[in-house]
Design an enzyme around this catalytic site. Structure first.
Site, PDB file in Angstrom:
ATOM      1  N   GLY A 115       0.828  -1.194   0.000  1.00 56.74           N
ATOM      2  CA  GLY A 115       0.000   0.000   0.000  1.00 56.74           C
ATOM      3  C   GLY A 115       0.862   1.244   0.000  1.00 56.74           C
ATOM      4  CB  CYS A 116       0.312   4.677  -1.261  1.00 59.05           C
ATOM      5  SG  CYS A 116      -1.276   5.114  -0.542  1.00 59.05           S
ATOM      6  CE1 TYR A 117      -0.478   8.756   4.104  1.00 61.05           C
ATOM      7  CE2 TYR A 117      -2.474   7.751   3.234  1.00 61.05           C
ATOM      8  CZ  TYR A 117      -1.761   8.888   3.594  1.00 61.05           C
ATOM      9  OH  TYR A 117      -2.317  10.133   3.447  1.00 61.05           O
TER      10      TYR A 117
END
Length: 315
Positions: A115-117
């Site tokens: 995921g990005c975060y």
């Protein structure tokens, strides 16, 4: 022989960015589903099993369904959803973390894109727990800011509506219940005993993000000062072309601020080590649609194909 590539969910933000990055490549053949049949299970099953590699750019439930359609044992799945990131048997698609991560990606038929975060957080915390510098029991927290593109097509439409509500003009903190979908992988992959306290913010710009982790010096298992911590990260990522540990004080070039959109359109990730000898703030700056999504997915595919990892990417 060209590898056959199929994108499930090619109409979404991540799918479109993957498709764009394939333009001009002569080592792959893109399989395209009839638009009228893109939700037909039989046609989707056919396309998946015709491919060498299928990218899943779908919601979690749909990704799980698509994996269930695989009958050809030679098909490799690269999943950009949250569904399989902590599943045993799936490679975690962050090759820079260790030689073991890169080898597992290379030899796996099932790869989960981070995921990005989670990418930002894990790039900062994993090296510390892996090296024994930060105990797994440390009370870790994190905050971050991202452009609105990471929230999907519906939210993008809201932000780009000229008649939108006034609240969209300002940054908005969310996930106040501490149930953000990335927390599970942030805990497991980073090797923590507990999920971190996490405060994400969405802001009125399209793409790019900064994720920060504040740490007291006395959290560490040995004495650390700012220079020693910076040297550790520099050494850890020294051979990685996608990750750049910025020089100490580099943030002064942007008035001691880290703009969220600075890396928009770039597929790498920058790390900043800031603070003082008692209190550190380590930060990652990257594009949520690049190293935080489609760029990472293509990097994993390049590893599978024995291609330069940066092929088709902006590094």
């Amino acid at each position: 022989m060209k590898k056959k590539i199929y994108i499930e969910g090619s109409e979404g933000t991540t799918g479109l960015r993957i498709f764009e990055r394939f333009q001009g490549r002569d080592d792959i053949e893109l399989l395209k589903i009839d638009p009228e049949l893109r939700k037909d299970p039989a046609e989707r099953k056919k396309m998946i099993n015709m491919s060498d590699i299928t990218f899943l750019c779908l919601p979690d439930a749909a990704s799980i369904e698509s994996v269930g359609l695989v009958e050809n044992e030679n098909v490799t799945i690269i999943d950009a959803s949250t569904a399989h990131r902590t599943n045993e048997g799936w490679a975690y698609g962050f090759p820079e973390l260790s030689k073991e991560h890169r080898a597992k990606i290379k030899n796996s038929k099932r790869i989960a894109v981070p995921g990005c975060y989670a990418t930002g957080f894990i790039s900062l915390v994993y090296p510390l727990t892996k090296g024994g510098l930060l105990p797994s029991s440390a009370p870790v927290s994190s905050f971050g800011i991202s452009g609105y593109s990471g929230a999907g097509k519906k939210v993008i439409a809201v932000y780009e509506d000229e008649n939108r509500e006034k609240m969209y003009d300002a940054p908005r903190e969310y996930a106040l219940s501490q149930n953000h979908k990335h927390l599970k992988e942030m805990k497991k992959i980073a090797g923590l005993d507990r999920e971190p306290l996490f405060s994400p913010i969405i802001a009125d710009y399209y793409s790019g993000m900064v994720v920060s982790v504040p740490l007291y010096a006395d959290y560490f298992t040995k004495k650390m000062d700012l220079e020693t911590l910076h040297a550790y990260f520099t050494e850890y990522y020294k051979d990685e072309k996608f990750i750049r540990v910025m020089p100490l004080g580099a943030e002064e070039e942007t008035a001691n601020m880290l703009p969220g959109n600075e890396c928009s359109g770039w597929d790498g990730l920058r790390i900043y080590v800031t603070g003082n000898d008692e209190r550190f703030v380590i930060s990652s700056q990257f594009d949520n649609l690049g190293k935080g999504a489609s760029g990472a997915a293509i990097q994993c595919m390049n590893i599978l194909l024995d291609a330069d990892e940066a092929t088709g990417l902006n590094i």
